[in-house]
Design an enzyme around this catalytic site. Structure first.
Site, mmCIF file in Angstrom:
data_model
loop_
_atom_site.group_PDB
_atom_site.id
_atom_site.type_symbol
_atom_site.label_atom_id
_atom_site.label_comp_id
_atom_site.label_asym_id
_atom_site.label_seq_id
_atom_site.Cartn_x
_atom_site.Cartn_y
_atom_site.Cartn_z
ATOM 1 N N GLU A 1 -6.011 -7.428 1.862
ATOM 2 C CA GLU A 1 -6.311 -8.400 1.158
ATOM 3 C C GLU A 1 -6.763 -9.764 1.485
ATOM 4 O O GLU A 1 -6.298 -10.214 2.516
ATOM 5 C CB GLU A 1 -4.797 -8.963 0.609
ATOM 6 C CG GLU A 1 -4.757 -10.161 0.088
ATOM 7 C CD GLU A 1 -2.627 -9.755 -0.277
ATOM 8 O OE1 GLU A 1 -2.475 -11.343 0.014
ATOM 9 O OE2 GLU A 1 -2.179 -9.690 -0.193
ATOM 10 N N LYS B 1 6.145 -6.586 -3.973
ATOM 11 C CA LYS B 1 5.707 -7.626 -2.930
ATOM 12 C C LYS B 1 7.765 -7.990 -3.340
ATOM 13 O O LYS B 1 7.883 -9.377 -3.679
ATOM 14 C CB LYS B 1 4.883 -8.384 -3.399
ATOM 15 C CG LYS B 1 5.014 -9.179 -2.102
ATOM 16 C CD LYS B 1 3.371 -10.297 -2.606
ATOM 17 C CE LYS B 1 3.312 -11.319 -1.128
ATOM 18 N NZ LYS B 1 2.376 -12.045 -1.716
#
Length: 217
Positions: free
Chosen positions: A45, A133
Site C-alpha cells: 500500500e 482495518k
C-alpha cells in the site's frame, strides 16, 4: 499497465500482510520491492499523502504485475478517484467514509476500511468493506481483536498499528484474517541502501511467525 487489474486474494492469503509505505521515493521502491516479493510478500500500500503517490502506484502496477498494489490514506472521493486512475487494485482508509466504501463495492475494488469501535466496525462491514482495518490497534492490542470477534465473528478484521514481529502470530490466533504493517515491517535502519540482504532476512523471519493454519484457503 499490468493486465492483472483485479486484486489477487490468493496471493494475499498466502502472505496476509498489507505492507504500508509512506513518504518513500522511487529509488527506495526500486530497492525494496524486489526484496519484499522475494521474501514471499505480495501486497503493498502506498499512502496517498506520500509525495507523488499516484505516480508510484502506477509505476508499481507496471513493473510488478504479480504484486497487489493499493492506495492508503484514502479519505475522500477525490482521493479514491485519483487512486483508481493510478491503477490501485485495493483501497485502504483510516476512517469510515460511506461513499468510498459503496463506490468500491460497486466497481469491485476491495476496500480495507478504517474503524475502531464495534459499531464502526459493523457499519463498515455492512456497507461492503472487504475487510475492516481496526485502527489504531496500537492502543488496544490483541485482546481487543479477540473481544470484538466474540460477537462479530463473521467480520474480517485487519488490525493495523502496533502489529510487530513479536505479536503478529497472536493477532492471527485470535481470528484476524490479515494485518497492516508499516515501520515494523520496514524498519528504518533496514531501509537504507546496502541493507537489502538484512531486510530480506528480517522479512523472511517475520513471515515465519504467521501461523499457516489460520491462512484462508
Amino acid at each position: 499497465m499490468s493486465n492483472q487489474t483485479t486484486f489477487s486474494w490468493e496471493a494475499f492469503e498466502a502472505a496476509p500482510v498489507v505492507g504500508i509505505l509512506r513518504g518513500v521515493t522511487v529509488d527506495t521502491l526500486n530497492r525494496i520491492i524486489p526484496v519484499y516479493q522475494k521474501a514471499g510478500f505480495s501486497t503493498i500500500e502506498i499512502t496517498m499523502n506520500t509525495e507523488g503517490a499516484t505516480d508510484l502506484i502506477a509505476q508499481l502496477r507496471d513493473e510488478y504485475p504479480s504484486l497487489n498494489v493499493g492506495a492508503g490514506t484514502v479519505c475522500s472521493m477525490d482521493d479514491l478517484e485519483k487512486a483508481l486512475m493510478a491503477g490501485a487494485q485495493f483501497i485502504v482508509t483510516p476512517i469510515l467514509n460511506e461513499e468510498v466504501i459503496i463506490k468500491c463495492k460497486e466497481i469491485g475494488v476491495p476496500s480495507f476500511v478504517g474503524a475502531l469501535t464495534p459499531t464502526e466496525i459493523y457499519n463498515a462491514w455492512t456497507l461492503g468493506a472487504a475487510a475492516v482495518k481496526v485502527f489504531p490497534c496500537s492502543q488496544f492490542g490483541v485482546g481487543y481483536i479477540k473481544d470484538v470477534l466474540a460477537p462479530l465473528n463473521t467480520i474480517k478484521l485487519l488490525p493495523t498499528g502496533g502489529v510487530t514481529k513479536d505479536n503478529i502470530a497472536d493477532f492471527f490466533k485470535v481470528g484476524a484474517i490479515g494485518v497492516g504493517m508499516g515501520g515494523s515491517l520496514f524498519p528504518k535502519p533496514l531501509m537504507e541502501e546496502g541493507k537489502e540482504e538484512e531486510l530480506m532476512q528480517y522479512l523472511i523471519s517475520l513471515k515465519k511467525e504467521i501461523p499457516t493454519a489460520t491462512i484462508l484457503s
